[in-house]
Design a protein around this motif. Structure first.
Motif, mmCIF file in Angstrom:
data_model
loop_
_atom_site.group_PDB
_atom_site.id
_atom_site.type_symbol
_atom_site.label_atom_id
_atom_site.label_comp_id
_atom_site.label_asym_id
_atom_site.label_seq_id
_atom_site.Cartn_x
_atom_site.Cartn_y
_atom_site.Cartn_z
ATOM 1 N N ILE A 84 -2.933 4.913 4.502
ATOM 2 C CA ILE A 84 -3.376 3.872 3.402
ATOM 3 C C ILE A 84 -2.143 2.747 3.449
ATOM 4 C CG2 ILE A 84 -2.121 5.092 1.288
ATOM 5 C CD1 ILE A 84 -4.797 4.514 -0.216
ATOM 6 N N SER A 85 -1.056 3.149 3.615
ATOM 7 C CA SER A 85 0.192 2.180 3.758
ATOM 8 C C SER A 85 -0.202 0.879 4.448
ATOM 9 C CB SER A 85 1.399 2.752 4.161
ATOM 10 O OG SER A 85 1.808 3.890 3.138
ATOM 11 N N GLY A 86 -0.950 1.062 5.768
ATOM 12 C CA GLY A 86 -1.115 -0.015 6.505
ATOM 13 C C GLY A 86 -2.023 -0.922 5.961
ATOM 14 N N ILE A 104 -1.710 -7.284 -7.899
ATOM 15 C CA ILE A 104 -3.034 -6.860 -7.505
ATOM 16 C C ILE A 104 -3.472 -5.715 -8.041
ATOM 17 C CG2 ILE A 104 -2.474 -7.684 -4.721
ATOM 18 C CD1 ILE A 104 -1.412 -4.820 -4.142
ATOM 19 N N LEU A 105 -4.756 -5.520 -7.964
ATOM 20 C CA LEU A 105 -5.347 -4.323 -8.531
ATOM 21 C C LEU A 105 -5.954 -3.429 -7.247
ATOM 22 C CD1 LEU A 105 -6.398 -2.765 -11.287
ATOM 23 C CD2 LEU A 105 -8.368 -3.879 -10.640
ATOM 24 N N ILE A 106 -5.317 -2.432 -7.242
ATOM 25 C CA ILE A 106 -5.686 -1.646 -6.049
ATOM 26 C C ILE A 106 -6.813 -0.438 -6.524
ATOM 27 C CG2 ILE A 106 -4.956 0.363 -4.143
ATOM 28 C CD1 ILE A 106 -2.352 -0.851 -4.240
ATOM 29 N N PRO A 153 7.590 -6.875 -2.113
ATOM 30 C CA PRO A 153 8.733 -6.623 -1.077
ATOM 31 C C PRO A 153 8.564 -4.973 -0.777
ATOM 32 C CG PRO A 153 9.546 -8.317 -2.322
ATOM 33 C CD PRO A 153 8.264 -7.725 -3.060
ATOM 34 N N GLU A 154 8.422 -4.362 -1.961
ATOM 35 C CA GLU A 154 8.725 -2.711 -1.841
ATOM 36 C C GLU A 154 7.243 -2.330 -1.100
ATOM 37 O OE1 GLU A 154 9.045 0.907 -5.210
ATOM 38 O OE2 GLU A 154 9.770 -1.036 -5.809
ATOM 39 N N LEU A 155 6.076 -2.952 -1.508
ATOM 40 C CA LEU A 155 4.822 -2.399 -0.695
ATOM 41 C C LEU A 155 4.773 -2.828 0.579
ATOM 42 C CD1 LEU A 155 2.342 -3.504 -3.608
ATOM 43 C CD2 LEU A 155 3.225 -1.313 -3.163
ATOM 44 N N LEU A 156 5.403 -3.675 1.134
ATOM 45 C CA LEU A 156 5.399 -4.170 2.442
ATOM 46 C C LEU A 156 6.329 -3.258 3.125
ATOM 47 C CD1 LEU A 156 5.862 -7.901 2.103
ATOM 48 C CD2 LEU A 156 3.946 -6.936 2.844
ATOM 49 N N ALA A 157 7.130 -2.505 2.678
ATOM 50 C CA ALA A 157 8.074 -1.496 3.348
ATOM 51 C C ALA A 157 7.224 -0.167 3.444
ATOM 52 C CB ALA A 157 9.396 -1.397 2.559
ATOM 53 N N LEU A 158 6.215 -0.062 2.735
ATOM 54 C CA LEU A 158 5.562 1.370 2.872
ATOM 55 C C LEU A 158 5.264 1.677 4.273
ATOM 56 C CD1 LEU A 158 2.890 0.753 -0.107
ATOM 57 C CD2 LEU A 158 5.195 2.208 -0.308
ATOM 58 N N ARG A 159 5.099 3.205 4.485
ATOM 59 C CA ARG A 159 4.538 3.575 5.709
ATOM 60 C C ARG A 159 3.849 5.163 5.260
ATOM 61 N NH1 ARG A 159 6.050 -0.449 6.864
ATOM 62 N NH2 ARG A 159 7.399 -1.305 8.102
ATOM 63 N N GLY A 160 3.070 5.482 6.394
ATOM 64 C CA GLY A 160 2.252 6.654 6.242
ATOM 65 C C GLY A 160 1.162 6.608 5.142
ATOM 66 N N ALA A 164 1.417 3.923 -2.587
ATOM 67 C CA ALA A 164 2.296 3.788 -3.538
ATOM 68 C C ALA A 164 2.492 4.591 -4.484
ATOM 69 C CB ALA A 164 1.820 2.210 -3.986
ATOM 70 N N ARG A 165 2.510 5.853 -4.205
ATOM 71 C CA ARG A 165 2.522 6.830 -5.127
ATOM 72 C C ARG A 165 3.905 6.993 -5.879
ATOM 73 N NH1 ARG A 165 -0.137 12.278 -2.739
ATOM 74 N NH2 ARG A 165 -1.712 10.674 -2.555
#
Length: 199
Positions: A84-86, A104-106, A153-160, A164-165
């Motif tokens: 989901i991070s991608g 954003i509203l996810i 910026p934190e969201l752009l660093a997400l992996r896997g 954003a849990r």
């Protein structure tokens, strides 16, 4: 915060491995494809931008058509195996230059029973670009969720596949029932599902 200052991001690119061979988002639910419930509810609201992250058009032609018809900008995630991070990263990269969007509203395409009123409650609880507002059933934090621009910026660093849990668990929690936040992972999760009768 008013919805006109928010980009709605619909995540619809998952591989749905637990659902089996069938395309989960096209599974019939109350007479229309599963994904249509969420995409129509979100599109009926006055968001600054409608963004959907989907698989390539050759893998999801009906979904692409429905999204286009409702005014979504479609971003293709050609690496759904990254989790989901991608998809979140692609959406944030798209929204970042749009200065009118304060966050954003996810929304998840496999959560068909979230009403407009719940999306509204989340948006109203968001005060500014620092806000994080998650949904909860009283046990865990989940989308639908608002994440302010300050956290991009934190969201752009997400992996896997964690999404954003961690960020959501520290935000404001808007409680609703488990039935509203119910997501469809397997055919058994569909209301009225019946196992195929052996001949």
């Amino acid at each position: 915060m008013r919805t006109e200052r928010i980009a709605a991001v619909l995540l619809a690119a998952g591989l749905s491995t637990r659902f089996g061979e069938e395309d989960k988002l096209m599974a019939d639910l109350r007479g229309k494809p599963l994904a249509a419930h969420t995409l129509e509810t979100v599109a009926s609201m006055a968001f600054a931008e409608l963004v959907a992250v989907a698989r390539p058009i050759d893998q999801a032609p009906v979904l692409h058509r429905k999204l286009e018809r409702r005014g979504y900008t479609i971003l293709v995630n050609d690496r759904p195996e990254d989790g989901i991070s991608g998809s979140i990263v692609r959406a944030v990269e798209h929204v970042m230059p749009l200065r009118k969007c304060r966050g954003i509203l996810i929304c998840l395409a496999d959560m068909p029973d979230v009403p407009q009123s719940h999306y509204n409650r989340i948006c109203l609880a968001a005060e500014d670009i620092r806000s994080v507002v998650a949904s909860t059933d009283g046990f865990s934090s989940s989308p639908p969720a608002f994440i302010g621009r300050k956290h991009f910026p934190e969201l752009l660093a997400l992996r896997g596949d964690q999404g954003a849990r961690a960020l959501l668990s520290h935000g404001i929690q808007i409680e609703t029932t488990g039935a509203v936040l119910h997501d469809i992972d397997t055919p058994e999760d569909l209301p009225g599902w019946q196992p195929a009768t052996p001949y």
